[in-house]
Design a protein around this motif. Structure first.
Motif, mmCIF file in Angstrom:
data_model
loop_
_atom_site.group_PDB
_atom_site.id
_atom_site.type_symbol
_atom_site.label_atom_id
_atom_site.label_comp_id
_atom_site.label_asym_id
_atom_site.label_seq_id
_atom_site.Cartn_x
_atom_site.Cartn_y
_atom_site.Cartn_z
ATOM 1 N N LEU A 1 39.433 39.754 50.769
ATOM 2 C CA LEU A 1 39.525 39.882 49.314
ATOM 3 C C LEU A 1 40.758 39.126 48.841
ATOM 4 N N TYR B 1 38.887 36.684 41.301
ATOM 5 C CA TYR B 1 38.650 37.220 42.635
ATOM 6 C C TYR B 1 37.857 36.232 43.480
ATOM 7 N N SER C 1 39.932 48.646 45.829
ATOM 8 C CA SER C 1 38.587 48.104 46.000
ATOM 9 C C SER C 1 37.869 48.858 47.120
ATOM 10 N N VAL D 1 35.606 37.148 47.029
ATOM 11 C CA VAL D 1 35.173 38.151 47.986
ATOM 12 C C VAL D 1 34.375 37.458 49.080
ATOM 13 N N VAL E 1 30.978 45.309 45.978
ATOM 14 C CA VAL E 1 32.432 45.458 45.977
ATOM 15 C C VAL E 1 32.854 46.078 44.645
#
Length: 473
Positions: free
Chosen positions: A332, A351, A176, A353, A432
């Motif tokens: 993350l 995910y 990432s 973030v 991201v």
């Protein structure tokens, strides 16, 4: 006579207190199997504490002390119900068992976790295991022999060998990039962009140059020093043209940086997203703040944090003052899961973030947070992105005549005449980029290692054969 009665009552109270203290210490030592335990292994709960909070607190202790997770599969999971019993300075395992017994629950003790179930479910498990044992015995017994009925154990934990299970799990490599884009400077440069996915599964960027804008009807102040009928102010009407960064300038920048680009008939420039990020960084329009990389087992959750924790003194549900840590920075959290349909393999990446900072004041502490939660469906080696996470920063900007505005204050005060401070709001966007790649399984890696060993062996045998042939000649 009255003094004697008071003395008798006082001695009676002291003896009862000592007896209670001795019983408490004896219970703690029995629960700890004769060892002296730490204060952090003792818990206290009031009767009105919710069952869910109590189990969560005991689960943290179980993971910290015994290294076992506490999995709640009982009917009370998530229900708004209290434990209904007061617990004071009790060993955490005893407190867990007391809470479970009071609510018609119990647990199975597995090598890696504790599983909370209702007594009815545990009874069914014991009955099924007993029935299987009886069936296996009835097959092996002779017709003339009648075995005695088996007695079911109180708790029948299933011992499972997890080696085969872990050998079949796949791993996913997550790469990432956290890119912080200065939207204010980007707008001032007259440039914009959009992200698209190319045919090669990688991300690309369409760069758009600025267009010319025309403004009419400008008003100014006359530079003549005489007196006029309009009071020294004259109005002029004309045309002024403002041109930002053009498509040609963007192409020349990419050429100077040895980055390939393709210009479409509409005037847009298509580049690789890494090339666009490199150009933005060189023009100070943004910066890469983190490049976290991690390997995650399929179906597992992993978190990487680039930042720091700050602590706050809080009251827990038992009324005790505890120091609680809150993580901040670039965080993350991913949970990839590999799926296979026929010959197609793809990854569902869940995910979370977060980009956060904290500020402390006299009365409270504030966490400034930009956060996004969701999921991406990616092929093996494909890239995805998360955008739209905006934040505003207030900055003090010094403006005015160059050089003169930056003079020290003691130089005749010229810095105040030729310059001024202004407060500007800088708008930023966090982008991201996430790339997921399925790693080879243990069996594939073992086969590759075996093939490599065979190759080395064959080469060695071939070299020995050539050496023998040369020696014979």
């Amino acid at each position: 006579m009255r003094i004697r009665s008071l003395l008798f009552i006082f001695l009676f109270v002291v003896s009862i207190a000592k007896l209670a203290q001795a019983q408490s210490e004896q219970a703690v030592r029995r629960a700890a199997q004769g060892k002296v335990i730490n204060q952090e292994e003792l818990v206290s709960f009031s009767a009105d504490v919710s069952y869910t909070k109590a189990i969560q607190s005991l689960g943290e202790l179980s993971k910290k002390i015994d290294g076992k997770l506490l999995i709640d599969r009982s009917p009370l999971q998530g229900k708004d119900k209290t434990i209904g019993i007061n617990i004071e300075s009790m060993y955490w395992k005893d407190a867990l068992e007391l809470i479970l017994r009071s609510n018609q629950l119990w647990y199975n003790d597995y090598p890696e976790y504790l599983e909370i179930l209702s007594l009815e479910d545990i009874g069914k498990q014991v009955g099924e295991q007993t029935q299987k044992e009886n069936q296996s015995k009835s097959v092996s017994q002779t017709p003339s022999f009648t075995p005695a009925p088996a007695v079911a154990p109180a708790v029948a934990p299933a011992l499972v060998d997890s080696s085969e299970y872990y050998s079949k799990l796949r791993e996913v490599a997550i790469s990432s990039v956290f890119f912080d884009l200065n939207k204010t400077k980007l707008a001032q440069s007259g440039m914009d962009f959009s992200i698209f996915r190319g045919s090669n599964m990688n991300l690309g960027v369409n760069l758009h140059g600025a267009t010319s804008t025309t403004t009419t009807g400008s008003t100014g102040i006359s530079s003549t020093g005489g007196t006029s009928t309009t009071g020294g102010i004259s109005t002029t009407t004309g045309t002024s043209t403002t041109t930002g960064t053009s498509t040609t300038q963007i192409a020349s920048r990419l050429t100077d940086q040895a980055l390939s680009a393709a210009i479409s008939p509409t005037g847009n420039i298509g580049v690789n997203i890494n090339a666009a990020i490199a150009m933005f960084e060189s023009d100070q329009l943004g910066e890469v703040i983190a490049r976290p990389e991690l390997t995650v087992r399929s179906g597992s959750t992993q978190t990487i944090q680039i930042g720091q924790d700050f602590s706050i003194l809080e009251k827990d549900f038992s009324g005790n003052t505890v120091q609680r840590l809150y993580p901040t920075g670039n965080i993350l959290t991913v949970r990839p899961k590999i799926y296979k349909v026929g010959d197609l393999e793809f990854i569902d990446v869940q995910y979370k973030v977060e980009k956060s900072t904290f500020t402390t004041g006299t009365a409270t502490s504030i966490i400034n947070k930009t956060q996004a939660t969701g999921s991406l469906t990616l092929l093996n080696g494909e890239e995805g992105y998360i955008g739209g996470m905006y934040s505003n920063d207030n900055e003090i900007v010094r403006s005015g005549v160059p050089f003169l505005k930056d003079l020290p204050w003691w130089v005749f005060g010229l810095r105040y005449i030729f310059g001024f401070d202004s407060k500007e709001t800088i708008k930023r966007e966090l982008i991201v980029l996430i790339r997921a790649e399925i790693l080879p399984s243990l069996e594939e890696r073992a086969a590759k290692q075996s093939a490599l060993k065979n190759l080395i062996r064959d080469k060695r045998q071939e070299m020995e054969k050539d050496l023998n042939n040369k020696s014979e000649k």
